[in-house]
Design a protein around this motif. Structure first.
Motif, short mmCIF file in Angstrom:
data_model
loop_
_atom_site.label_atom_id
_atom_site.label_comp_id
_atom_site.label_asym_id
_atom_site.label_seq_id
_atom_site.Cartn_x
_atom_site.Cartn_y
_atom_site.Cartn_z
N VAL A 69 -56.50 90.09 -69.72
CA VAL A 69 -56.58 90.05 -71.18
C VAL A 69 -57.55 88.94 -71.58
O VAL A 69 -58.00 88.15 -70.75
N TRP A 70 -57.84 88.91 -72.87
CA TRP A 70 -58.65 87.81 -73.41
C TRP A 70 -57.68 86.77 -73.95
O TRP A 70 -56.87 87.05 -74.82
N SER A 71 -57.75 85.57 -73.41
CA SER A 71 -56.83 84.50 -73.81
C SER A 71 -57.22 83.93 -75.17
O SER A 71 -58.37 83.53 -75.37
N LYS A 72 -56.27 83.92 -76.09
CA LYS A 72 -56.52 83.35 -77.41
C LYS A 72 -56.63 81.83 -77.35
O LYS A 72 -57.40 81.22 -78.08
N SER A 73 -55.85 81.23 -76.45
CA SER A 73 -55.82 79.76 -76.38
C SER A 73 -57.09 79.18 -75.77
O SER A 73 -57.63 78.19 -76.25
N SER A 74 -57.58 79.81 -74.69
CA SER A 74 -58.76 79.27 -74.02
C SER A 74 -60.04 80.03 -74.37
O SER A 74 -61.13 79.64 -73.95
N GLY A 89 -65.37 94.91 -69.45
CA GLY A 89 -64.47 95.92 -70.02
C GLY A 89 -63.60 95.40 -71.14
O GLY A 89 -63.22 96.16 -72.04
N LEU A 90 -63.26 94.11 -71.10
CA LEU A 90 -62.39 93.54 -72.14
C LEU A 90 -63.09 93.44 -73.50
O LEU A 90 -62.46 93.08 -74.49
N LYS A 91 -64.37 93.77 -73.54
CA LYS A 91 -65.05 93.86 -74.83
C LYS A 91 -64.66 95.14 -75.57
O LYS A 91 -64.83 95.24 -76.78
N TYR A 92 -64.14 96.10 -74.80
CA TYR A 92 -63.86 97.42 -75.37
C TYR A 92 -62.37 97.75 -75.45
O TYR A 92 -61.97 98.59 -76.24
N VAL A 93 -61.56 97.12 -74.61
CA VAL A 93 -60.11 97.34 -74.63
C VAL A 93 -59.41 95.99 -74.62
O VAL A 93 -59.96 95.00 -74.17
N ARG A 94 -58.18 95.97 -75.13
CA ARG A 94 -57.47 94.69 -75.24
C ARG A 94 -56.82 94.26 -73.93
O ARG A 94 -56.55 93.08 -73.73
N GLU A 95 -56.58 95.22 -73.04
CA GLU A 95 -55.88 94.89 -71.79
C GLU A 95 -56.34 95.84 -70.69
O GLU A 95 -56.60 97.02 -70.93
N ILE A 96 -56.45 95.30 -69.49
CA ILE A 96 -56.80 96.11 -68.31
C ILE A 96 -55.79 95.78 -67.22
O ILE A 96 -55.50 94.61 -66.96
N ASP A 128 -56.32 101.02 -63.78
CA ASP A 128 -56.81 101.61 -65.02
C ASP A 128 -58.22 102.17 -64.83
O ASP A 128 -58.97 101.74 -63.95
N THR A 129 -58.57 103.09 -65.71
CA THR A 129 -59.92 103.64 -65.71
C THR A 129 -60.91 102.62 -66.28
O THR A 129 -60.60 101.94 -67.26
N ILE A 130 -62.07 102.51 -65.67
CA ILE A 130 -63.12 101.65 -66.21
C ILE A 130 -63.58 102.24 -67.55
O ILE A 130 -63.80 103.45 -67.64
N PRO A 131 -63.69 101.43 -68.61
CA PRO A 131 -64.11 101.97 -69.91
C PRO A 131 -65.41 102.78 -69.81
O PRO A 131 -66.35 102.39 -69.12
#
Length: 339
Positions: free
Chosen positions: A47-52, A95-102, A106-109
């Motif tokens: 995921v993309w960390s909000k804190s860091s 990939g995290l630019k396009y989906v919120r979680e991997i 999972d399939t590559i976006p």
């Protein structure tokens, strides 16, 4: 994108494997199939960390959730950056630019594989895009272009018998202008459909972005409701200030797309370049709207009235805006060079 040479067996409907109900297995050129055992730990996801403010891998250590920055994984777990796993880790970051979680497996976006979108749109979005292109094409016959985005306007124009009668005429004239050979009119129609498919994502994003209007109106209502509560009123004013640039920026991006896709002949003449342009703008808009999902659902589910629930929405929105859209950030219009 991974460049992996794998033996591929193309299955047809009559293939014995298909008749037995056996589906082709996912492979590492299309799926996040890791080899290292660390990616099998309980709760493993990216995921993309909000804190860091960076991509991380999260997993459970007993009852505690742990995380490791994506750019530290190879060093921490002795993974060769040039290995398959190392390449997939790089792909996760993109990939995290396009989906919120991997998650592993999972399939590559699709955006990273063939440029198409990894998310779906409704049929109505395609019809709006197709209608807008049809209007442009028909009005082009009169010597002027009309850019129409309103679904209501499109419905009125498309129901006009004159519009319907001129569609085939437009196909012929455009085919002649483009010096197409063979079944030229069919080629024009095919290009129109392909452009409509790509623009349907822009229409879906336009609809999604309209929900930001509820935030803007809600903050205006909040300013009125809490006008006598000094501290909260100051926070509301701050939210209005922080939210104005990103919302205005989005409006300008849509205006830019409309302007660049408003000349039907140019769109069809530079077909491949325009497809690429639309996809770039689609991804820009999608990535820009993605963070707003954090608060939009709260605004949809709560009325703008004096209550603890509404104040909780305001608090969450303030934190969201301060974290993502502080005025220290440099704001720019996402100007993509037109084809």
């Amino acid at each position: 994108m991974l460049s992996i040479a794998l033996p591929v067996r193309r299955l047809t409907r009559n293939d014995p494997l298909m008749s037995q109900g056996i589906q082709p297995s996912p492979n590492r050129s299309t799926h996040f199939l890791f080899e290292h055992k660390v990616f099998t730990v309980d709760g493993c996801r990216f995921v993309w960390s909000k804190s860091s403010d960076e991509p991380v891998m999260r997993f459970m250590l007993g009852k505690v959730q742990a995380e490791v920055a994506l750019d530290k994984i190879c060093n921490e777990f002795k993974i060769d950056p040039k290995s398959f796993d190392g390449q997939l880790i790089d792909m996760v970051a993109k990939g995290l630019k396009y989906v919120r979680e991997i998650r592993p497996g999972d399939t590559i976006p699709n955006e990273l594989i063939d440029g198409s979108a990894s998310w779906r749109v409704d049929e109505r979005h395609f019809m709006i895009a197709k209608g807008r292109l049809t209007v442009q094409m028909v009005t082009w016959l009169t010597g002027g272009e009309t850019v129409v985005s309103s679904p209501e306007q499109l419905e009125q124009v498309l129901e006009d018998p004159v519009t319907k009668g001129r569609v085939r005429e437009a196909f012929k004239m455009i085919a002649n202008k483009l010096s197409l050979t063979g079944n030229a009119e069919e080629q024009v129609e095919t290009r129109i459909d392909a452009l409509a498919k790509e623009l349907s994502y822009i229409e879906a994003l336009r609809e999604r972005s309209s929900k930001l209007g509820k935030v803007r109106v809600g903050l205006e209502e909040a300013s009125r409701i809490y006008k006598n509560e000094r501290n909260l009123k100051e926070e509301i004013v701050r939210m209005q200030t922080l939210s104005l640039p990103p919302i205005t920026d989005l409006e300008q991006r849509f205006a830019q797309v409309d302007a660049q896709t408003g000349e039907i002949l140019s769109m069809l003449a530079k077909f491949d370049k325009n497809i690429s342009y639309i996809r770039e703008m689609r991804d820009d808009l999608h990535q820009t709207l993605l963070p707003w999902d954090e608060v939009l659902e709260d605004w949809e589910g709560n009325a703008a009235e004096k209550s603890q629930a509404f104040e909780a929405v305001l608090k969450k929105t303030y934190q969201f805006l301060a974290r993502n859209y502080s005025q220290a950030k440099h704001w720019r219009l996402a100007a993509r060079r037109a084809p």
